[in-house]
Design an enzyme around this catalytic site. Structure first.
Site, PDB file in Angstrom:
ATOM      1  N   GLU A 103      13.692 -21.007  20.146  1.00  0.00           N
ATOM      2  CA  GLU A 103      14.922 -20.226  20.037  1.00  0.00           C
ATOM      3  C   GLU A 103      15.605 -20.234  21.400  1.00  0.00           C
ATOM      4  O   GLU A 103      14.988 -19.860  22.397  1.00  0.00           O
ATOM      5  CB  GLU A 103      14.598 -18.786  19.616  1.00  0.00           C
ATOM      6  CG  GLU A 103      15.850 -18.002  19.295  1.00  0.00           C
ATOM      7  CD  GLU A 103      15.732 -16.505  19.552  1.00  0.00           C
ATOM      8  OE1 GLU A 103      16.512 -15.757  18.955  1.00  0.00           O
ATOM      9  OE2 GLU A 103      14.879 -16.090  20.364  1.00  0.00           O
ATOM     10  N   ASP A 112       3.123   2.493   2.007  1.00  0.00           N
ATOM     11  CA  ASP A 112       3.533   3.215   3.226  1.00  0.00           C
ATOM     12  C   ASP A 112       4.977   2.913   3.614  1.00  0.00           C
ATOM     13  O   ASP A 112       5.453   3.348   4.656  1.00  0.00           O
ATOM     14  CB  ASP A 112       2.571   2.926   4.388  1.00  0.00           C
ATOM     15  CG  ASP A 112       2.623   1.474   4.839  1.00  0.00           C
ATOM     16  OD1 ASP A 112       3.358   0.665   4.225  1.00  0.00           O
ATOM     17  OD2 ASP A 112       1.926   1.132   5.821  1.00  0.00           O
ATOM     18  N   HIS A 135      16.634 -12.915  10.955  1.00  0.00           N
ATOM     19  CA  HIS A 135      16.483 -11.463  11.096  1.00  0.00           C
ATOM     20  C   HIS A 135      17.385 -10.859  12.170  1.00  0.00           C
ATOM     21  O   HIS A 135      17.410  -9.645  12.332  1.00  0.00           O
ATOM     22  CB  HIS A 135      15.011 -11.152  11.412  1.00  0.00           C
ATOM     23  CG  HIS A 135      14.597 -11.722  12.743  1.00  0.00           C
ATOM     24  ND1 HIS A 135      14.496 -13.082  12.980  1.00  0.00           N
ATOM     25  CD2 HIS A 135      14.296 -11.121  13.917  1.00  0.00           C
ATOM     26  CE1 HIS A 135      14.144 -13.280  14.230  1.00  0.00           C
ATOM     27  NE2 HIS A 135      14.017 -12.108  14.825  1.00  0.00           N
ATOM     28  N   ASP A 136      18.085 -11.700  12.935  1.00  0.00           N
ATOM     29  CA  ASP A 136      18.983 -11.198  13.980  1.00  0.00           C
ATOM     30  C   ASP A 136      20.454 -11.321  13.596  1.00  0.00           C
ATOM     31  O   ASP A 136      21.329 -10.929  14.375  1.00  0.00           O
ATOM     32  CB  ASP A 136      18.786 -12.001  15.280  1.00  0.00           C
ATOM     33  CG  ASP A 136      17.417 -11.806  15.888  1.00  0.00           C
ATOM     34  OD1 ASP A 136      16.841 -10.712  15.715  1.00  0.00           O
ATOM     35  OD2 ASP A 136      16.926 -12.748  16.537  1.00  0.00           O
ATOM     36  N   ASN A 189       0.799  -1.235   0.000  1.00  0.00           N
ATOM     37  CA  ASN A 189       0.000   0.000   0.000  1.00  0.00           C
ATOM     38  C   ASN A 189       0.829   1.282   0.000  1.00  0.00           C
ATOM     39  O   ASN A 189       0.303   2.361   0.258  1.00  0.00           O
ATOM     40  CB  ASN A 189      -0.985  -0.004   1.188  1.00  0.00           C
ATOM     41  CG  ASN A 189      -0.247  -0.051   2.516  1.00  0.00           C
ATOM     42  OD1 ASN A 189       0.990  -0.096   2.548  1.00  0.00           O
ATOM     43  ND2 ASN A 189      -0.979  -0.037   3.608  1.00  0.00           N
ATOM     44  N   ASP A 248       5.130 -16.768  15.133  1.00  0.00           N
ATOM     45  CA  ASP A 248       6.127 -16.485  16.159  1.00  0.00           C
ATOM     46  C   ASP A 248       5.405 -16.355  17.495  1.00  0.00           C
ATOM     47  O   ASP A 248       4.384 -15.665  17.581  1.00  0.00           O
ATOM     48  CB  ASP A 248       6.851 -15.175  15.820  1.00  0.00           C
ATOM     49  CG  ASP A 248       8.327 -15.229  16.119  1.00  0.00           C
ATOM     50  OD1 ASP A 248       8.666 -15.602  17.254  1.00  0.00           O
ATOM     51  OD2 ASP A 248       9.129 -14.914  15.227  1.00  0.00           O
ATOM     52  N   ASP A 289      10.147 -17.583  20.740  1.00  0.00           N
ATOM     53  CA  ASP A 289      11.184 -16.594  21.002  1.00  0.00           C
ATOM     54  C   ASP A 289      11.839 -16.824  22.372  1.00  0.00           C
ATOM     55  O   ASP A 289      11.134 -16.949  23.377  1.00  0.00           O
ATOM     56  CB  ASP A 289      10.507 -15.215  20.974  1.00  0.00           C
ATOM     57  CG  ASP A 289      11.476 -14.073  20.896  1.00  0.00           C
ATOM     58  OD1 ASP A 289      12.071 -13.882  19.835  1.00  0.00           O
ATOM     59  OD2 ASP A 289      11.617 -13.349  21.907  1.00  0.00           O
TER      60      ASP A 289
HETATM   61  C1  NOJ Z   1      14.857 -12.947  19.661  1.00  0.00           C
HETATM   62  C2  NOJ Z   1      14.289 -12.346  18.422  1.00  0.00           C
HETATM   63  O1  NOJ Z   1      14.646 -13.130  17.329  1.00  0.00           O
HETATM   64  C3  NOJ Z   1      14.823 -10.937  18.345  1.00  0.00           C
HETATM   65  O2  NOJ Z   1      14.571 -10.334  17.115  1.00  0.00           O
HETATM   66  C4  NOJ Z   1      14.235 -10.153  19.485  1.00  0.00           C
HETATM   67  O3  NOJ Z   1      14.817  -8.877  19.516  1.00  0.00           O
HETATM   68  C5  NOJ Z   1      14.489 -10.846  20.826  1.00  0.00           C
HETATM   69  N1  NOJ Z   1      14.311 -12.264  20.801  1.00  0.00           N
HETATM   70  C6  NOJ Z   1      13.560 -10.300  21.863  1.00  0.00           C
HETATM   71  O4  NOJ Z   1      12.246 -10.696  21.567  1.00  0.00           O
END
Ligand code: NOJ
Length: 559
Positions: free
Chosen positions: A254, A25, A327-328, A23, A98, A199
């Site tokens: 995780e 944004d 993503h981390d 859209n 998630d 998580d």
């Molecule tokens: C792990 C997640 O993958 C990360 O992106 C997040 O910042 C931390 N846990 C806290 O939720």
């Protein structure tokens, strides 16, 4: 070994903010995901892990949830979500959501209530403690820098936040908290979700006294008091009894700081807790004692040792997950391969290396295109709370060298993985018609999905092939793993074995030609076939002799 769909699956992770904006944004959204489902179907993935799409003030891009049962406005509506899951299921793709329940947002109704007074019924949903000698209740450092406690004037107490100050930790000792979480999980499962990625789920049980961490610094790492804590297995077994065991679903926890011994409990094949864990040992190989920002070079010897420890440590007892970025983490090709001259070849080599091991492979969005790290000039160009907190603490408060700190961000920062997906060579890489929330990598004119789909030799088509091989060769899923040529300085080589069948996987991790001799104990049959390789042109020589070209990967199979 018992055969199950989640062992045979390939998972694709979507970080919605950066995937596709529908859209204008500048922020990826759920209708954008729906637009791209045919692309994922073509790639051949079985499961999508969707990073959080719940209502959130976005202090940590959705990992700070203010309502577990609502969709973030920027991403769309619940109707959009319903349409997305239906469209996924119509294409035979499963959806793993998630689950972020170590903490909530400070804007979650439970926390808002709990801050009101010491006797509020929600007070015990979180960790509230009085100060000690005019300071925080203990000396723990937050994962995102600074104290893990924030003072609240209204009730003159501190609350615990292992991550940002807008992510207060939930108190799992409280049975009401656990009940709320289980009910919420069931609510999503009844809507049709096929699994959860959990998580930092091994942080949920804290040592009740919350003791000081050893060390003389102002704030110290207290991981030993909350990683794999006293009741974590009890809670996960309870969650399994109450929720997980009632559905045909997939779970991955995780777990920073998990060991193979612990993982054999968390992810035991007996199914009493979770299906698999994300461990971090291979992601820590380029970190020194000071943690992730204390950057050091990784070594192939350490990579062999770590991966093998996990492959052998879980074999026949638990199940591995296979990943090298998410993503981390920085982009895998920039970190473990070569993102310049050998970008395409080394990205394919790394994919081969991972997908041929035992475990469930995870592809992080853009990995299949060989997307690379980015170097943004100013700290203001970055969006990640972790980066900004670290920069503030080191450069602004402690006077560290700006240039050095920026270099560590370029190498390790999470925004490397979060730049928008490069769909084509139009402005903003076809991600958005507006202003993207985080810069697009300028290399999008060369590296983009449209070009990759059109080129049969692309990284994308190589991933398709790897995924298809997994579907047609059980040995890739169920074969046992053995490291060979342990001391080779350039090559990571291993075998897989299932009954009489064997795979030989050879990966050159260097930019130079690599010679080797397959150990005599491995009888490579005359009929060995080259299952897959990342260079054009068939190697006619026997696998035991042909040298590997720079970043070459080859997989041989025989019976
Ligand atoms: C792990 C997640 O993958 C990360 O992106 C997040 O910042 C931390 N846990 C806290 O939720």
């Amino acid at each position: 070994m018992q055969k199950t769909w989640w062992k045979e699956s390939v998972v694709y992770q979507i970080y919605p903010r950066s995937f596709k904006d529908s859209n204008g944004d500048g922020i990826g959204d759920i209708p954008g995901i729906i637009e791209k489902l045919d692309y994922l179907k073509e790639l051949g993935v079985d499961v999508v892990w969707l990073s959080p799409v719940y209502e959130s003030p976005n202090d940590d891009n959705g990992y700070d949830i203010s309502n577990y049962q609502a969709i973030m406005q920027e991403f769309g509506t619940m109707d959009d979500w319903e349409r997305m899951i239906k469209e996924m299921h119509d294409r035979g793709i499963k959806l793993m959501m998630d689950l972020v329940v170590n903490h909530t947002s400070d804007e979650h109704a439970w926390f808002v209530e709990s801050s009101k007074s010491k006797d509020n019924p929600y007070r015990d949903y979180y960790f509230w403690r009085p100060g000690r000698d005019g300071r925080e209740p203990n000396n723990w450092v937050s994962v995102f820098s600074g104290s893990a406690w924030l003072y609240d004037e209204q009730t003159d107490e501190y609350f615990l936040h292992l991550f940002s100050k807008k992510q207060p930790d939930l108190n799992w000792e409280n049975p009401r908290v656990r009940r709320e979480v289980y009910d919420m999980m069931k609510w999503w499962l009844d809507k049709g979700v096929d699994g959860f990625r959990m998580d930092v789920i091994n942080f949920i049980s804290k040592v009740p006294e919350l003791p000081n961490a050893p060390g003389e610094g102002r704030y110290e790492w207290g991981g030993q008091y909350f990683m794999n804590g006293p009741h974590v297995h009890e809670y996960l077994q309870e969650m399994n009894r109450e929720v997980l065991s009632k559905y045909d679903m997939m779970t991955v926890g995780e777990m920073p700081g998990v060991t193979p011994e612990e993982a054999c409990r968390y992810a035991n094949l007996d199914g009493r807790e979770l299906n698999m864990v994300f461990q971090f040992e291979h992601m820590d190989l380029d970190s020194g004692w000071g943690g992730k920002w204390d950057v050091k070079p990784w070594s192939l010897a350490d990579l062999k040792q770590t991966m093998t420890k996990w492959q052998k440590g879980l074999e026949g007892r638990a199940w591995n997950s296979l990943y090298m970025n998410n993503h981390d983490q920085p982009r895998m090709v920039s970190r473990f391969g070569n993102d310049k001259e050998y970008r395409v070849i080394s990205a394919k080599m790394l994919a081969t290396f991972l997908h041929m091991m035992q475990g469930t492979p995870y592809i992080y969005q853009g990995e299949e295109l060989g997307m690379t790290n980015i170097q943004l000039d100013g700290i203001e160009d970055y969006r990640d709370v972790e980066i900004h907190n670290m920069y503030r603490e080191r450069v602004i408060e402690s006077g560290w060298d700006h240039g050095h700190v920026m270099w560590t961000i370029h190498v390790k920062g999470r925004d490397n993985a979060r730049t928008p997906i490069q769909w084509d060579d139009s402005p903003n890489a076809g991600f958005t018609t507006g202003e993207p929330w985080l810069a697009v990598n300028p290399n999008y004119r060369e590296i983009n999905a449209k070009a990759a789909v059109a080129d049969p030799d692309s990284i994308y088509h190589y991933y398709r092939k790897l995924i298809q091989l997994r579907k047609s060769h059980e040995i890739i899923v169920y074969g046992t793993y053995d490291l060979i040529m342990e001391d080779h300085g350039q090559i990571y080589a291993y075998t897989r074995t299932l009954g009489k069948e064997k795979l030989l996987v050879l990966c050159n991790f260097s930019g130079d030609q690599a010679h080797y001799a397959v150990p005599g104990r491995i009888a490579v049959s005359e009929e060995a076939e080259l299952l897959i390789g990342n260079y054009d042109g068939i190697i006619e020589e026997r696998p035991a002799t042909a040298p590997l070209r720079p970043y070459e990967a080859r997989v041989y199979r025989w019976k």
